[in-house]
Design a protein around this motif. Structure first.
Motif, short mmCIF file in Angstrom:
data_model
loop_
_atom_site.label_atom_id
_atom_site.label_comp_id
_atom_site.label_asym_id
_atom_site.label_seq_id
_atom_site.Cartn_x
_atom_site.Cartn_y
_atom_site.Cartn_z
N THR A 38 15.54 3.94 75.72
CA THR A 38 16.72 4.65 75.22
C THR A 38 17.57 3.21 74.45
OG1 THR A 38 17.98 3.96 77.06
CG2 THR A 38 17.17 6.29 76.90
N SER A 39 17.65 1.88 74.94
CA SER A 39 18.18 0.98 74.00
C SER A 39 17.56 -0.26 74.13
CB SER A 39 19.94 0.92 74.83
OG SER A 39 19.57 0.55 75.99
N GLY A 40 16.58 -0.41 75.43
CA GLY A 40 16.29 -1.85 75.51
C GLY A 40 15.09 -2.03 74.53
N PHE A 41 14.97 -1.83 73.30
CA PHE A 41 13.68 -2.22 72.42
C PHE A 41 14.04 -2.58 71.01
CE2 PHE A 41 14.49 2.37 71.89
CZ PHE A 41 14.24 2.67 70.51
N GLU A 42 13.16 -3.18 70.25
CA GLU A 42 13.36 -3.34 68.94
C GLU A 42 12.15 -3.33 68.03
OE1 GLU A 42 14.42 -4.63 65.50
OE2 GLU A 42 15.81 -4.49 67.06
N GLY A 43 12.12 -2.79 66.89
CA GLY A 43 10.98 -2.32 66.36
C GLY A 43 10.57 -1.02 66.40
N LEU A 44 9.06 -0.78 66.14
CA LEU A 44 8.51 0.58 66.34
C LEU A 44 7.33 0.39 67.46
CD1 LEU A 44 9.50 1.15 63.29
CD2 LEU A 44 7.63 2.48 63.03
N LEU A 45 7.58 1.29 68.36
CA LEU A 45 6.73 1.23 69.77
C LEU A 45 6.46 2.52 70.01
CD1 LEU A 45 9.06 -1.25 71.42
CD2 LEU A 45 6.79 -1.83 70.88
N LEU A 46 5.19 2.87 70.62
CA LEU A 46 4.56 3.72 71.23
C LEU A 46 4.62 3.64 72.77
CD1 LEU A 46 1.94 4.95 68.59
CD2 LEU A 46 3.61 6.69 69.32
N VAL A 47 5.30 4.64 73.26
CA VAL A 47 5.17 4.43 74.80
C VAL A 47 4.81 5.70 75.50
CG1 VAL A 47 7.03 4.07 76.61
CG2 VAL A 47 7.49 3.01 74.69
N ASP A 48 4.03 5.17 76.63
CA ASP A 48 3.31 6.53 77.56
C ASP A 48 4.41 7.32 78.16
OD1 ASP A 48 1.06 5.47 77.01
OD2 ASP A 48 0.71 4.84 78.73
N ASP A 49 3.84 8.49 78.49
CA ASP A 49 4.81 9.61 79.17
C ASP A 49 5.59 9.03 80.38
OD1 ASP A 49 2.25 9.70 80.24
OD2 ASP A 49 2.45 11.71 80.53
N ASP A 50 4.84 8.10 80.84
CA ASP A 50 5.08 7.37 82.35
C ASP A 50 6.20 6.51 82.16
OD1 ASP A 50 3.30 5.55 81.51
OD2 ASP A 50 2.29 5.51 83.46
N LEU A 51 6.25 6.08 80.76
CA LEU A 51 7.27 4.94 80.59
C LEU A 51 6.74 3.52 80.92
CD1 LEU A 51 10.68 6.56 80.83
CD2 LEU A 51 9.26 6.29 78.80
#
Length: 1306
Positions: free
Chosen positions: A100-113
């Motif tokens: 939700t807020s703890g990232f920078e840039g473009l990323l793809l994250v799995d459904d299990d996070l």
């Protein structure tokens, strides 16, 4: 009590307990005393001790549930520890990545996070939970070995696309790609990581230290005195570059490498774990204890052979256990820690998987006593855990860990119902199941135990300084021979161990390809076929999107295992059906390509798009194959094509707002970071609008138009056929023999294998050759260093010590690389793998031959069949050759000839329309004629095909890519032309050579047979020769003019005072134009030598014109190249990088070869004719001919007197390349031309300007046009009429040309 069985219920009413022995014998229900003893033995207390019989509570099925509840609640008091969990940690108890807020840039994250892949330059993301006190650990599963920084950061750390974890204060990271640690500054630390490794990140906030482990081995303390105190709490965090991928384990699964004293960030489910272990103990007791009803006592049973055998007492007992056990088995932690560990322990006793039927019995129980959704989730989690364990297990010498997990996978897949569920819903939909067929290559050979397995290393050192294997091989010394044999024995030991793993992987595929398990629905093979086709579609449709593709290293292993399983079933069918073909004769029948039963997605066909072929060839389909195309389908296809652009435009316009509306959550490709991937995922972007909208390369954001797979609705009958229905073989053309090949389903698997090779396997085979190249380079460097050591003067100890250090470094590197190379040679380049690729080549050749016989329907064949035929041959020749020789393969010569016939026939096949595949065929044929063994194969194809090939090569050069065909003709001539026996140009011999295996660097191997065919064609076909030669002359005129124009620009740039760099692309184009000019001159030399009458027999209508044009061009080339201090000289002397091939020798010897053939070797009448034409050309200069032999003009010599060191070009200096006989002919030619030019000058009468041709002003007027009576010389009008029928002057249409003689009176 009602059990949670799959449709089966056990109630008290069903099983009334009885104490009558006779009734127990009849029904299987035991008496109450025996039942009580049995239940007390099964359900022991927590301490494992049973109270004395007098104090035990009497157990029956009526009070068993109450007893079980009490037993399971005994240890739940320990849950008080949960209150202490929060100390030292802040955040949710379930730890995931903060999307939700703890990232920078473009990323793809799995459904299990828990899994993440980088999708921008350097994206960063942290977890949702932080720690401020105590000792904590989490694990990162490395899926790709690229640039990543893994560690800890505080909430105040601010990252961007350039700076990530470890680049700011209060963030600390380990980077195994560059083997460094980062905290604002960086220093060396740790070891290099590889895909399949596990990094443990440890933080001790009591001592203020951070450390890392790699596969459980400590790398030491990385940072100490980290900032602590109020407001300082550390989050797990990572920064990773584009395409890099990892999966986190914060404690949701058991840690692979726990460290004593450190706690995972997420607490394990302690209560559930204790409960599950206790229930598993009860289950084991049921398996151990049997009831002897006749004797009325309990007995110990052999657990390995345990079977349920329909005993109601045991079944009801198990139902009670599963009532509690089933919900727990839906949780990933418990499945991995409890169930998988138990199942693995069953197989630890050794022996074949079949020797342990207990696992099958347990799976039967699960399907019987668990709810269906529970079994599904449990099996899914079990396979995910198995795949993760297999992929991230370290390599040990006997590969014991990999074997262990594969054996359990086989045991699970042997269970029919489980196999079908997993195939239908898990193996290709949720998992990267292809990982099961991959054997990862160890990056660190020491940890993999290769030093023990291969104690002695060896590498070939018989190389010249040019990097080629020395032909003058020195006798191998005794020491070298011993080392080589010891190394080969070590390689054999390694091979045997890897073959065990490969054998297990093939067993898995044999289970998936089983077509006899029709109980309860479709056989496994047909489920596999549909999933396999979808897998191929995903990889074929997303070739530009690297995040979607199955990694090529997985594809290579999958291909080989699939070939082994396929051939097993193919030959098994042959044994049962003798009329069928064996796998050695396998091919794909042509009807698969046009009957619509197999989906080829949007892959290009030889004849173009499928929709176009269906429209243009619908009559041929109806006539030859009895296949009718539905007009409605044609209409639908046409509308689909029209709508495609409009749809893509509208979807692109709507995309950014839609992405923001759903909070950045987009469907994620299947081949991403974590080892076990779901399909749903989140796409994270800190700048969604600015980054998503303009950047087209982001493949996941692009709508890829893919037709819905029709295969998903197919049944076994649709594939195999029955009762007159031919299934996949519908629409057999009359040219195809009516003979059974094999089971239709196996044909589709084979077709998929060929497609897999084309998608990425060939590319990976070429990539892995790099290790072998590295070994050769280091071996040469070591040999060179040892030679320097032997020559080093004793007084220079400093140099000697440095050389010894270098020698040590090279030796260590070679030891490492030679062991790694042994692994790669076994897993990728072994003899068996070579035979697989060879078999695939033969399959493609047979398929193309059968398709070719169908005439116009050949256009339906997908292009990749021709690509795989060419690429697999290239791989066999170039990639496997250091280890295994292609010549040893059975039927090698015949295969080579059949491939040559395909290339010769189809490079100019009008049924093939794709420019890329036509170019590939042309390049393959060009490469084929460069090597003696493959050239001889071309010469062995039927004469009719050879002549047809040569006729296609001699087609006019206009309107087609002609450079490759010209190159083919040059290669057929090389070795026969004047001074044309060189491999490398004389002036390049001292420079470092390019790759010695390049076709252009092969020794000359001319083909006199094909030259003879060319000569016959040029002589016999009166239209072919003029059109071909005019096109060659036109292209020569263009290429040489372009070359001269470019060297003028280069010279001007070089003369400017300011520092000026010439564009490297311009230099490359310039060198290419020069090379084309030389090769075109060589083709002209070849033609003049083989069929001189085309130029010299003026009874032929076009001979005079061709000879005049040839003379004109030769004079232009000579004048440009031979003038003193000219442009060509100056550019050659600059020796610019990229223009290495530009030199006097190649172009002048080519021109000399043509002139010698016309002026020396021709009969006297024809020689006079050629001499007259050459001298009549206004550009002719005798000094150009004198230049060839180094005879400079006196004026030039006087002017060049100060530059005494300048050497003049002379053919006499190239005695190694030009024979004495050839030089004598040049001398004869010079004498002849000198004499003839003197006579011509003496006899030529001055011509008035009025009598000269008004077009060229070089020749007298000799032709008059009908009907307009305008005049010119014959050369001008003949050349003009080749392309235009209008008069030069009045534009009237010329109907005829008459000779013109000036009247005597004037």
């Amino acid at each position: 009590m009602t059990s949670r069985g799959a449709g089966t219920a056990f109630s008290r009413k069903s099983y009334r307990l009885s104490t009558e022995p006779e009734k127990s014998k009849a029904t299987g229900i035991v008496n109450s005393r025996l039942l009580n003893d049995y239940l007390h033995r099964v359900f022991t207390s927590a301490d494992g001790n049973q109270p004395a019989a007098a104090y035990r509570k009497y157990l029956t099925f009526q009070n068993l549930q109450e007893h079980l509840d009490r037993l399971l609640a005994e240890e739940n008091g320990s849950e008080d520890s949960r209150d202490q969990v929060a100390e030292g940690r802040l955040g949710p108890s379930t730890v995931v990545l903060d999307h939700t807020s703890g990232f920078e840039g473009l990323l793809l994250v799995d459904d299990d996070l828990l899994g993440v892949i980088g999708h921008s330059n350097f994206g960063s993301i942290r977890a949702t939970t932080c720690v401020y006190k105590g000792k904590w650990i989490y694990e990162v599963l490395i899926s790709s070995q690229g640039l990543m920084q893994i560690g800890w950061c505080t909430l105040n750390c601010r990252f961007n696309q350039e700076e990530g974890v470890g680049d700011t204060p209060d963030s600390y990271a380990y980077d195994g790609n560059r083997v460094r640690k980062w905290n604002v500054t960086t220093t060396n630390y740790g070891k290099s990581w590889a895909a399949g490794d596990i990094v443990s990140c440890l933080i001790d906030l009591d001592e203020g230290t951070i450390a890392f482990c790699l596969n459980g081995i400590s790398l030491g303390t990385a940072f100490d005195n980290i900032t602590r105190g109020a407001g300082m709490a550390y989050f797990p965090a990572i920064s990773l570059s584009f395409k890099e991928s990892v999966a986190f384990n914060f404690g949701s699964r058991p840690l692979r490498y726990p460290v004593e004293g450190y706690r995972p960030l997420q607490d394990p489910p302690v209560a559930d774990l204790a409960k599950a272990r206790k229930l598993l103990g009860y289950l084991k007791n049921v398996i151990h204890i049997g009831i002897d009803v006749t004797e009325g006592k309990l007995v110990e049973k052999d657990t390995s052979m345990w079977q349920l055998q329909g005993e109601p007492t045991v079944l009801i007992t198990l139902a009670h256990i599963f009532n509690y056990f089933s919900p727990l088995m839906c949780k990933v932690y418990l499945v991995e820690d409890v169930l998988m560990t138990f199942l693995l322990s069953i197989l630890e006793r050794g022996g074949a998987v079949e020797a342990h039927p207990l696992i099958q019995q347990l799976l039967d129980l699960m399907w019987l006593l668990m709810e269906e959704y529970e079994v599904h989730e449990c099996l899914k989690q079990l396979l995910m855990s198995l795949l993760r364990a297999y992929r991230f297990s370290p390599i040990i010498p006997d590969l014991g860990l990999q074997i262990h997990y594969l054996r359990l996978t086989i045991a699970v897949l042997k269970h029919e119902k489980s196999r079908k569920y997993l195939l239908s819903n898990v193996l290709f939909d949720v998992l990267r199941s292809v990982v099961f067929f991959y054997i990862k290559s160890p990056l660190r050979v020491e940890e993999a135990g290769l030093q023990e397995l291969i104690p002695t290393t060896w590498w070939p050192n018989r190389f010249t300084k040019e990097g080629k294997e020395s032909k003058e091989v020195k006798e191998e010394s005794a020491e070298e021979r011993l080392r080589r044999r010891a190394y080969e024995r070590g390689c054999q030991r390694l091979k045997k161990r890897i073959e065990v793993v490969e054998g297990l992987q093939v067993q898995i595929l044999k289970l998936l390809l089983n077509n006899k398990d029709r109980g309860g629905g479709e056989a496994s093979r047909y489920i596999f076929l549909n999933k396999f086709r979808k897998f191929l579609q995903e990889n074929a449709s997303n070739r530009g999107n690297l995040t979607v593709l199955c990694p090529p290293e997985y594809m290579v292993c999958f291909l080989h295992r699939l070939i082994a399983a396929l051939r097993f079933f193919w030959d098994g069918h042959k044994a049962k059906t003798p009329a069928a073909l064996s796998s050695e004769e396998a091919y794909i029948p042509p009807q698969l390509f046009y009957n619509g039963k197999v989906d080829y997605f949007d892959l290009q066909r030889l004849g173009g798009l499928l929709s176009h072929l269906k429209k243009t060839l619908k009559d041929d389909l109806a006539a030859k194959a009895n296949v009718l195309i539905d007009p409605a389908e044609l209409q639908a296809v046409t509308m689909d094509d029209l709508d495609e652009d409009e749809e893509s435009a509208t979807s692109a316009a709507q995309r950014p707002s839609a992405a923001l509306a759903i909070g950045g959550a987009l469907a994620r490709p299947g081949w991403l970071s974590s080892p076990t991937l779901g399909r749903a995922n989140r796409f994270l972007s800190t700048a969604a609008v600015s980054l998503m909208n303009p950047r087209r390369p982001l493949g996941t954001l692009e709508k890829i138009k893919v037709r819905t797979l029709s295969v998903e609705q197919r049944t076994e009958e649709d594939i195999e056929g029955s009762h007159g229905n031919e299934g996949l073989l519908l629409g057999r053309p009359p040219e195809e023999p009516d003979q059974p090949i094999t089971e239709n389903s196996l044909l589709e698997v084979l077709d998929g294998i060929v497609m897999m090779y084309n998608l990425s396997v060939h590319q990976q085979l070429g990539k892995m050759v790099g290790v072998s190249d590295d070994v050769n380079e280091y071996a040469m460097a070591l040999k060179d260093t040892e030679e320097k050591i032997s020559r080093c003067p004793k007084r220079r100890r400093d140099i000697h010590e440095e050389l010894l250090k270098s020698q040590k470094v090279f030796s260590e590197k070679l030891n490492h690389l030679s062991r790694r190379l042994a692994w790669i040679n076994v897993t990728i380049y072994s003899k068996e793998k070579m035979q697989d690729v060879y078999w695939l080549l033969q399959v493609c050749i047979r398929t193309i031959e059968h398709g070719d016989r169908t005439g116009s329907l050949f256009a339906f064949m997908p292009e990749f069949y021709l690509s795989v035929a060419m690429n697999s041959y290239s791989a066999l020749k170039n990639y496997f050759s250091p280890v295994n020789s292609m010549e040893e393969l059975p039927g090698y010569e015949e295969t080579l000839m059949r491939l040559a016939a395909i290339l010769a026939k189809h490079f100019a096949d009008s049924r093939i329309v794709g420019t890329d595949i036509r170019d590939s065929l042309m390049q393959a044929l060009a490469s084929y004629v460069c090597y003696p063994h493959s050239l001889r194969a071309v010469e062995r194809i039927p004469e009719e095909q050879r002549i047809s090939m040569m006729k296609n090569l001699l087609a006019p050069y206009e309107q087609r890519p002609w450079a490759q065909t010209n190159w083919i003709l040059v290669r057929l001539w090389r070795g026969c032309g004047f001074g044309y026996r060189y491999t490398r140009l004389p002036h390049l011999l001292k420079t470092k050579p390019e790759d010695a295996s390049l076709p252009s660097l092969q020794k000359p191997c001319p083909s006199t047979l094909l030259q003879r065919h060319m000569a016959d064609l040029l002589r016999s076909d009166r239209d072919l020769a003029p059109s071909f030669l005019n096109s060659v002359l036109n292209q020569l005129n263009w290429a040489f003019s372009e070359f001269i124009g470019m060297i003028q620009e280069i010279q001007q740039a070089a003369e400017r005072l300011e520092r000026n760099f010439v564009d490297s692309r311009q230099l490359k184009v310039c060198a290419t134009c020069f090379d084309l000019s030389v090769s075109l001159l060589r083709v002209l030399e070849m033609t003049v030598t083989l069929a001189p009458e085309i130029f010299l027999d003026w009874n032929r209508p076009s001979s005079e014109l061709l000879l005049r044009r040839l003379a004109q061009l030769l004079n232009q080339v000579l004048n440009r190249v031979t003038a003193e201090r000219n442009l060509f000289d100056r550019v050659v002397n600059l020796r610019l990088p990229g223009l290495e091939s530009v030199d006097h020798y190649p172009i002048l010897v080519a021109v000399t070869g043509i002139l010698v053939r016309l002026l020396v070797r021709a009969p006297s009448a024809e020689r006079e004719r050629a001499t007259a034409v050459l001298l009549a050309d206004p550009c002719f200069q005798l000094r150009s001919i004198q230049y060839l032999l180094g005879h400079a003009e006196p004026s030039a010599l006087a002017a060049a007197a100060p530059a005494t060191d300048k050497r003049h070009f002379s053919l006499h200096t190239y005695t190694e390349y030009i024979s004495a006989e050839e030089l004598a002919k040049v001398d004869t030619m010079l004498s002849h031309l000198s004499e003839e030019s003197k006579q011509a000058a003496a006899t030529t009468l001055p011509t008035s300007e009025e009598d000269l041709c008004p077009i060229c002003y070089a020749h007298p007027i000799s032709a008059i046009f009908r009907p307009c009576s305008h005049k010119s010389c014959k050369a001008c009008i003949n050349q003009h009429l080749m392309n235009n029928k209008d008069c030069f002057f009045c534009k009237a249409t010329i109907t005829g040309v008459d000779d013109f003689t000036k009247p005597a009176s004037s």
